[in-house]
Design an enzyme around this catalytic site. Structure first.
Site, PDB file in Angstrom:
ATOM      1  N   ASP A  55      -2.517 -18.070   1.442  1.00  0.00           N
ATOM      2  CA  ASP A  55      -3.720 -18.620   0.797  1.00  0.00           C
ATOM      3  C   ASP A  55      -4.275 -19.797   1.609  1.00  0.00           C
ATOM      4  O   ASP A  55      -5.480 -19.918   1.822  1.00  0.00           O
ATOM      5  CB  ASP A  55      -3.459 -19.010  -0.662  1.00  0.00           C
ATOM      6  CG  ASP A  55      -2.191 -19.826  -0.859  1.00  0.00           C
ATOM      7  OD1 ASP A  55      -1.350 -19.868   0.058  1.00  0.00           O
ATOM      8  OD2 ASP A  55      -2.039 -20.435  -1.944  1.00  0.00           O
TER       9      ASP A  55
ATOM     10  N   ASP B 244     -10.547  -9.434   7.316  1.00  0.00           N
ATOM     11  CA  ASP B 244     -11.951  -9.339   6.910  1.00  0.00           C
ATOM     12  C   ASP B 244     -12.604 -10.717   6.876  1.00  0.00           C
ATOM     13  O   ASP B 244     -13.782 -10.861   7.211  1.00  0.00           O
ATOM     14  CB  ASP B 244     -12.085  -8.655   5.543  1.00  0.00           C
ATOM     15  CG  ASP B 244     -12.217  -7.150   5.682  1.00  0.00           C
ATOM     16  OD1 ASP B 244     -11.892  -6.625   6.764  1.00  0.00           O
ATOM     17  OD2 ASP B 244     -12.645  -6.490   4.714  1.00  0.00           O
TER      18      ASP B 244
ATOM     19  N   TYR C 127       0.823  -1.212   0.000  1.00  0.00           N
ATOM     20  CA  TYR C 127       0.000   0.000   0.000  1.00  0.00           C
ATOM     21  C   TYR C 127       0.861   1.267   0.000  1.00  0.00           C
ATOM     22  O   TYR C 127       0.374   2.346  -0.299  1.00  0.00           O
ATOM     23  CB  TYR C 127      -0.952   0.029   1.213  1.00  0.00           C
ATOM     24  CG  TYR C 127      -2.012  -1.056   1.168  1.00  0.00           C
ATOM     25  CD1 TYR C 127      -2.245  -1.794   0.008  1.00  0.00           C
ATOM     26  CD2 TYR C 127      -2.778  -1.357   2.278  1.00  0.00           C
ATOM     27  CE1 TYR C 127      -3.198  -2.786  -0.041  1.00  0.00           C
ATOM     28  CE2 TYR C 127      -3.743  -2.350   2.239  1.00  0.00           C
ATOM     29  CZ  TYR C 127      -3.941  -3.067   1.078  1.00  0.00           C
ATOM     30  OH  TYR C 127      -4.894  -4.059   1.037  1.00  0.00           O
TER      31      TYR C 127
ATOM     32  N   LYS D 192       3.774 -15.443   1.659  1.00  0.00           N
ATOM     33  CA  LYS D 192       3.832 -16.336   0.500  1.00  0.00           C
ATOM     34  C   LYS D 192       5.279 -16.443   0.028  1.00  0.00           C
ATOM     35  O   LYS D 192       5.655 -15.896  -1.016  1.00  0.00           O
ATOM     36  CB  LYS D 192       2.883 -15.850  -0.599  1.00  0.00           C
ATOM     37  CG  LYS D 192       1.451 -16.288  -0.296  1.00  0.00           C
ATOM     38  CD  LYS D 192       0.478 -16.128  -1.433  1.00  0.00           C
ATOM     39  CE  LYS D 192       0.736 -16.995  -2.631  1.00  0.00           C
ATOM     40  NZ  LYS D 192       0.286 -18.393  -2.464  1.00  0.00           N
TER      41      LYS D 192
ATOM     42  N   ASP E 217      -5.064  -7.274   5.547  1.00  0.00           N
ATOM     43  CA  ASP E 217      -6.304  -6.611   5.168  1.00  0.00           C
ATOM     44  C   ASP E 217      -7.359  -7.668   4.812  1.00  0.00           C
ATOM     45  O   ASP E 217      -8.495  -7.641   5.281  1.00  0.00           O
ATOM     46  CB  ASP E 217      -6.014  -5.717   3.941  1.00  0.00           C
ATOM     47  CG  ASP E 217      -7.084  -4.679   3.712  1.00  0.00           C
ATOM     48  OD1 ASP E 217      -8.073  -4.676   4.463  1.00  0.00           O
ATOM     49  OD2 ASP E 217      -6.933  -3.874   2.778  1.00  0.00           O
TER      50      ASP E 217
END
Ligand code: NAD
Length: 369
Positions: free
Chosen positions: A226, A254, A142, A193, A250
């Site tokens: 993942d 959620d 970001y 990852k 993020d």
């Protein structure tokens, strides 16, 4: 008794409605002699754009810097959809996080027994769930440069975001996660990852080193982000503290949020580094946004905002007992079947934002009488 300086930034949409409920709880805590606060108010987000042309003034930032802690409601809404990207409402929040160095975002996902049926998962998978997601908040994709959209010779476009992490950035977030785990079940899962990203390779290496050097009493597990998403909806209770970068955090937080039923239930803390005096900058806010679809209607659930105050008591002021009292007032209110619209099952009576605030204050007053 110490008086704590709190800056209240209600913001936009339902932000002011839920902040009023927190002010009632602050009043009840003071009345019971549990904590004393000096509160100031300022603007952030769309309301600051309307008043000053920017989503956060330098004066508001200076007030935030001088406060012992900041409580923020929410920012944004359709009214400001067309303002320039640099001064959009969310830029005010990003500036607060960046300028105050709030690199550690703590997002608990707790499933209250009374709400287990509101989860997207079966009751037995989520009842008693208590995960703490620790998300790195001021680095990663970001913020990394270059970050741009350029036009190619053939007229099509190319967009670039850059995922960057340094050893220091990973070390400090790893310390936050391991320190928290020591106060909880003593387990940390670190998600990245490393199979496809260099930043993931470094993340895994640094977390492993910090663990080996300082936290041999804590159990560390590495999990691919993942797979972590999959495990969160398959068997969420296997996790306790989950540390991850800005982007994966993020998304994963959620996912964890939906396990608990409603966005209106979820508080968060964003913490800076501990300074020489042992204190740290900190901002507490609900995970949800400004919910323009329900703003002004009295539908907003104030529990995420009140839970954010409880986190503030715990993490900024070391007032664990007062935080427990606020948390258990919330639990008892829910157990009594009191519901705002977002967490009500069919046939249940629904009360307003204001009435939910009053109900929690009543429980708090009874517990402290
Ligand atoms: P949102 O979180 O505002 O709302 C999503 C859904 O959840 C809506 O249906 C809303 O009614 C409901 N909801 C949210 N909070 C609730 C509460 N306390 N009680 C009951 N229901 C609640 O997300 P969105 O609709 O994607 O975004 C709306 C605006 O908020 C946008 O401008 C967005 O940029 C902004 N936003 C701000 C923040 C923040 O301030 N930290 C976070 C997310 C979104």
């Amino acid at each position: 008794m110490t008086t704590y300086k709190l800056l209240l930034l209600p913001g936009d949409g339902i932000g002011p409605e839920v902040m009023v409920q927190v002010e009632k709880v602050i009043g009840a805590l003071a009345e019971a002699g549990l904590a004393h606060f000096e509160t100031e108010h300022d603007l952030v987000g769309g309301c600051a754009i309307d008043a000053h042309g920017v989503p956060l003034t330098d004066a508001a930032l200076a007030r935030a810097d001088a406060a012992d802690a900041i409580l923020l409601g929410a920012v944004g809404g359709p009214k400001w959809a067309d303002v320039a990207y640099e001064i959009r409402p969310e830029a005010g929040l990003l500036r607060l996080r960046k300028d105050l160095g709030l690199f550690a975002n703590l997002r608990p996902a707790i499933c209250y027994p009374a709400l287990a049926d509101a989860s997207a998962l079966k009751r037995e998978l989520v009842e008693g769930l208590d995960i703490m997601i620790v998300r790195e908040l001021t680095g990663g994709v970001y913020f990394g440069e270059p970050k741009e959209i350029t036009t190619l010779p053939d007229g099509t476009k190319r967009a670039v975001d850059t995922q960057v992490y340094t050893t220091g950035e990973i070390e400090r977030i790893a310390h936050v996660a391991f320190d928290l785990a020591r106060k909880r079940s003593g387990r940390v899962a670190s998600a990245e990852k490393h199979n496809v990203m260099k930043s993931g390779v470094l993340w895994k290496e640094v977390v492993t080193d910090v663990h080996a050097a300082h936290y041999s009493d804590v159990a560390l597990e590495h999990v691919l982000a993942d797979n972590c998403a999959m495990q969160l909806v398959r068997r969420p209770k296997q996790f306790d503290v989950l540390v991850t970068d800005n982007l994966f955090g993020d998304v994963l937080s959620d996912v964890a949020a939906m396990l608990t039923g409603s966005l209106g239930m979820l508080p968060s803390a964003s913490l800076g580094a501990v300074d020489a005096k042992g204190s740290r900058k900190a901002l507490y806010e609900p995970v949800h946004g400004s919910a323009p679809d329900i703003a002004g209607k009295g539908y907003a659930n104030p529990i995420a905002m009140i839970g954010s105050l409880a986190m503030c008591l715990r993490y900024s002021f070391g007032l664990g007992d007062a935080a427990d009292l606020v948390d258990s007032a919330i639990t008892r209110t829910l157990a009594a079947g009191i519901r705002t619209r977002d967490i009500a099952s069919d046939g249940m009576e629904v009360i307003s934002t204001d009435a939910m605030g009053d109900a929690i204050v009543r429980e708090l007053e009874q517990a402290t009488a």
